[in-house]
Design an enzyme around this catalytic site. Structure first.
Site: not given
Ligand code: AMP
Ligand code: MG
Ligand code: MG
Length: 312
Positions: A52, A119, A121, A227
């Site tokens: 990252d 995106d 991580t 997604k």
């Molecule tokens: P996800 O669909 O949960 O993989 O999240 C999509 C993006 O939003 C990724 O970059 C995640 O790190 C960020 N994200 C979603 N929910 C959270 C959370 N509760 N805390 C930190 N980052 C989040």
């Molecule tokens: Mg992200």
């Molecule tokens: Mg990121």
């Protein structure tokens, strides 16, 4: 041709090119035993790795070097100095062939670039390589205008880790023009409503919303970029995330690319997010994205109680 192209087109061409370079940095770091995990805010569900950090340094140094007057905002809170060793100044020739719509012509003063250097991580550290993307979104006058979604591990997996010379895939789009670099395949069942949502950040509101949207299928994958790509390729129909967890760098690129092909990415009440430099970083009102669906019908299905809870 490159120098006579409009600034936003050159910026997108540079973004597509540097996303590939960042992708190769990410692939290199993935082969190391220690990827340098730091838990942001001490939270296990918000990790940062050396990939990252280095990918962000590469992207931001390179874009700042070529576009010194443009505002660039990256996810990682790291030393922002220009790292000359990571500079990459290529321009994607395919992007430069496009004709930029009149409304996107700018001197750069009203342009903001949103960078998510890696995106997904958590998925990177867990070996879900196909969930990992590099996201670069370009906003003009506050509106998501252009986007790059690069997949560093396209065609690879931890079981088949050797990158070919053409490893990775770069998809990009411009509102008013289209999105490129992938193929859309319509679902064989037109009544399918496949909903993509989070793998690691689910909540009661997230679950209630998915249920209210009446899915015929549900897929849980990591990363906003992954997604959005599922929607663009026709592998899913809706991306629903009724949580304030994502940020502007997660959604700007995908919003532009979906809108470029007639899709939508909004908050769960159907309002578009804006991307001026002074905007709230978090997408506090959640994410609802769709392609080839009735977006308003989806918005209407989201429970009022969830809309109320995420209305700030
Ligand atoms: P996800 O669909 O949960 O993989 O999240 C999509 C993006 O939003 C990724 O970059 C995640 O790190 C960020 N994200 C979603 N929910 C959270 C959370 N509760 N805390 C930190 N980052 C989040
Ligand atoms: Mg992200
Ligand atoms: Mg990121």
């Amino acid at each position: 041709m490159a120098n006579s192209s409009p600034l936003v087109l050159r910026l997108l061409a540079a973004s597509a090119s540097v996303s590939r370079h960042a992708g190769s940095i990410i692939r290199n770091i993935s082969t190391k035993k220690d990827v340098g995990v730091v838990l942001k805010g001490g939270r296990a569900d918000d990790p940062q790795t050396e990939a990252d950090r280095q990918a962000q340094r590469c992207i931001i140094s390179s874009l700042k070097h070529q576009f010194p007057t443009v505002t660039i905002i990256g996810e990682e809170d790291i030393d922002g100095g220009c790292d000359e060793t990571l500079l990459h100044t290529g321009l994607d020739e395919e992007v430069l062939k496009c004709s930029l719509p009149e409304g996107l012509h700018s001197d750069g003063s009203d342009v903001v670039v949103w960078v998510d250097p890696l995106d997904g991580t958590s998925e990177f550290t867990a070996g879900f390589w196909d969930n990992v993307t590099v996201l670069i979104g370009i906003a003009v006058k506050g509106e998501a205008a252009c986007g790059v979604i690069h997949q560093p591990f396209f065609g690879m997996s931890p079981d088949n880790p050797t990158p070919s010379s053409s490893a990775g895939r770069t998809c990009w789009g411009i509102t008013g023009v289209g999105s490129f670099g992938y193929t859309y395949t319509a679902p064989s069942n037109p009544a399918r409503r496949s909903i993509a949502s989070t793998r690691t950040h689910s909540t009661g509101h997230v679950k209630d919303t998915i249920e209210a949207l009446k899915p015929t299928e549900q897929v849980n994958v990591g990363g906003a970029g992954c997604k959005v790509l599922m929607l663009l390729e026709g592998r899913a129909d809706v991306y629903a995330f009724a949580s304030p967890g994502t940020s502007k760098w997660d959604t700007c690129a995908g919003q532009a690319m979906l809108e470029a092909v007639g899709g939508h990415l909004t908050d769960i009440a159907g309002n578009k997010y804006r991307y001026t430099a002074d905007v709230t970083l978090k997408n506090t009102r959640g994410v609802l994205a769709s392609l080839n669906a009735d977006h308003k019908e989806l918005v209407d299905l989201v429970p009022d109680s969830v809309k109320q809870a995420l209305s700030k």
